[in-house]
Motif scaffolding. Structure first.
Motif, PDB file in Angstrom:
ATOM      1  N   GLU A   1       0.789  -1.225   0.000  1.00 10.91           N
ATOM      2  CA  GLU A   1       0.000   0.000   0.000  1.00 10.91           C
ATOM      3  C   GLU A   1       0.824   1.280   0.000  1.00 10.91           C
ATOM      4  O   GLU A   1       0.250   2.374   0.035  1.00 10.91           O
ATOM      5  CB  GLU A   1      -0.932  -0.001   1.226  1.00 10.91           C
ATOM      6  N   ASP A   2       2.151   1.192  -0.041  1.00 13.44           N
ATOM      7  CA  ASP A   2       2.951   2.409  -0.082  1.00 13.44           C
ATOM      8  C   ASP A   2       4.276   2.132  -0.780  1.00 13.44           C
ATOM      9  O   ASP A   2       4.690   0.972  -0.943  1.00 13.44           O
ATOM     10  CB  ASP A   2       3.192   2.973   1.324  1.00 13.44           C
ATOM     11  N   GLY A   3       4.937   3.205  -1.185  1.00 18.84           N
ATOM     12  CA  GLY A   3       6.148   3.072  -1.983  1.00 18.84           C
ATOM     13  C   GLY A   3       7.306   2.456  -1.243  1.00 18.84           C
ATOM     14  O   GLY A   3       8.085   1.675  -1.809  1.00 18.84           O
ATOM     15  N   ARG A   4       7.472   2.792   0.026  1.00 15.12           N
ATOM     16  CA  ARG A   4       8.608   2.253   0.778  1.00 15.12           C
ATOM     17  C   ARG A   4       8.491   0.742   0.951  1.00 15.12           C
ATOM     18  O   ARG A   4       9.473   0.011   0.815  1.00 15.12           O
ATOM     19  CB  ARG A   4       8.708   2.934   2.149  1.00 15.12           C
ATOM     20  N   THR A   5       7.275   0.279   1.229  1.00 14.87           N
ATOM     21  CA  THR A   5       7.067  -1.169   1.347  1.00 14.87           C
ATOM     22  C   THR A   5       7.315  -1.861   0.007  1.00 14.87           C
ATOM     23  O   THR A   5       7.885  -2.952  -0.043  1.00 14.87           O
ATOM     24  CB  THR A   5       5.643  -1.466   1.837  1.00 14.87           C
ATOM     25  N   ALA A   6       6.917  -1.211  -1.075  1.00  7.83           N
ATOM     26  CA  ALA A   6       7.172  -1.779  -2.405  1.00  7.83           C
ATOM     27  C   ALA A   6       8.666  -1.969  -2.625  1.00  7.83           C
ATOM     28  O   ALA A   6       9.109  -3.026  -3.099  1.00  7.83           O
ATOM     29  CB  ALA A   6       6.575  -0.874  -3.486  1.00  7.83           C
TER      30      ALA A   6
END
Length: 252
Positions: free
Chosen positions: A28-33
């Protein structure tokens, strides 16, 4: 992997892709991606542009800076061509603008994966093939493109290319000195895709020049044929032909 902070949108994309037979992870967010791609790189990342903790443009910029070649399809609500081309300039392989048809997205995913697998080759290459023993690498002067290994080098120095850049370079290296129209190169990228403009090719060519040319602003390998398209040539042969013409002119 689907990186999308809109829960309903992410669920819709997940269901359609799973129905197609894909295994799908949703973040759900860029950092986790970024963390998930580093941990276990997916075959393709469907990446929303507007996300918390790191937007999609930052994600693709970081992935390419790290040399990761994961396929990236961007989802964007930004409809201007400059915004769309910025994603491609950073290294994305395709984009879909919102609102979009889930069936169209699935078809585009299918095309990207199929073309990437085709360019990679279905079987691993011999690590050290002997000369003449089936080495399928393509050479245009100091430039070497190996479709089986999905590798590019210039003068022995490795060059990291996105899948889209590699497909363009491999097609042109197979027929050096042939002039490729933008439409022909678009077919190499996405098939007969009415949603992709000719400027997409220009962005890929610009990025390739930064990687394979000694002076990207004065290219002597990946040349523009004004009003037609592009061609790939050996700078040494071009220089030899030019010198021979000058000698003939001087002696006439």
């Amino acid at each position: 992997m689907v990186a999308e902070d809109d829960t309903k949108q992410a669920e819709l994309v997940r269901r359609y892709l799973e129905h197609e037979g894909h295994t799908v992870t949703v973040v759900e967010d860029g950092r986790t991606a970024l963390e998930q791609v580093r941990h276990r790189e997916p075959d393709l990342l469907v990446l929303d542009v507007m996300m918390p903790r790191a937007d999609g443009l930052d994600v693709v910029r970081i992935l390419r800076a790290e040399g990761r070649e994961v396929l990236v399809m961007m989802l964007t609500a930004r409809s201007t061509e400059d915004d769309l081309l910025l994603g491609l300039d950073l290294g994305a392989d395709d984009y879909v603008t919102k609102p979009f048809s889930p069936r169209e997205l699935v078809a585009r995913v299918r095309t990207l994966l199929r073309r990437n697998r085709s360019s990679d080759g279905s079987a691993p290459a011999d690590p050290d093939p002997a000369p003449g023993s089936g080495d399928k690498a393509l050479s245009v002067g100091a430039l070497r493109v190996d479709p089986d290994r999905h590798e590019v080098s210039v003068g022995g120095t490795p060059v990291v290319c996105t899948p889209g850049e590699f497909r363009i370079l491999a097609a042109m290296a197979a027929e050096p000195d042939r002039v490729f129209t933008r439409q022909r190169l678009l077919e190499e990228l996405h098939g007969f895709d009415k949603y992709i403009s000719g400027r997409t090719v220009d962005v890929h060519v610009m990025n390739l020049r930064k990687k394979i040319e000694r002076a990207p602003r004065r290219p002597d390998r990946l040349l523009t044929v004004f009003g037609v398209g592009y061609k790939l040539t050996d700078p040494a042969r071009t220089s030899t032909r030019t010198n021979a013409k000058n000698v003939r002119r001087a002696s006439s």
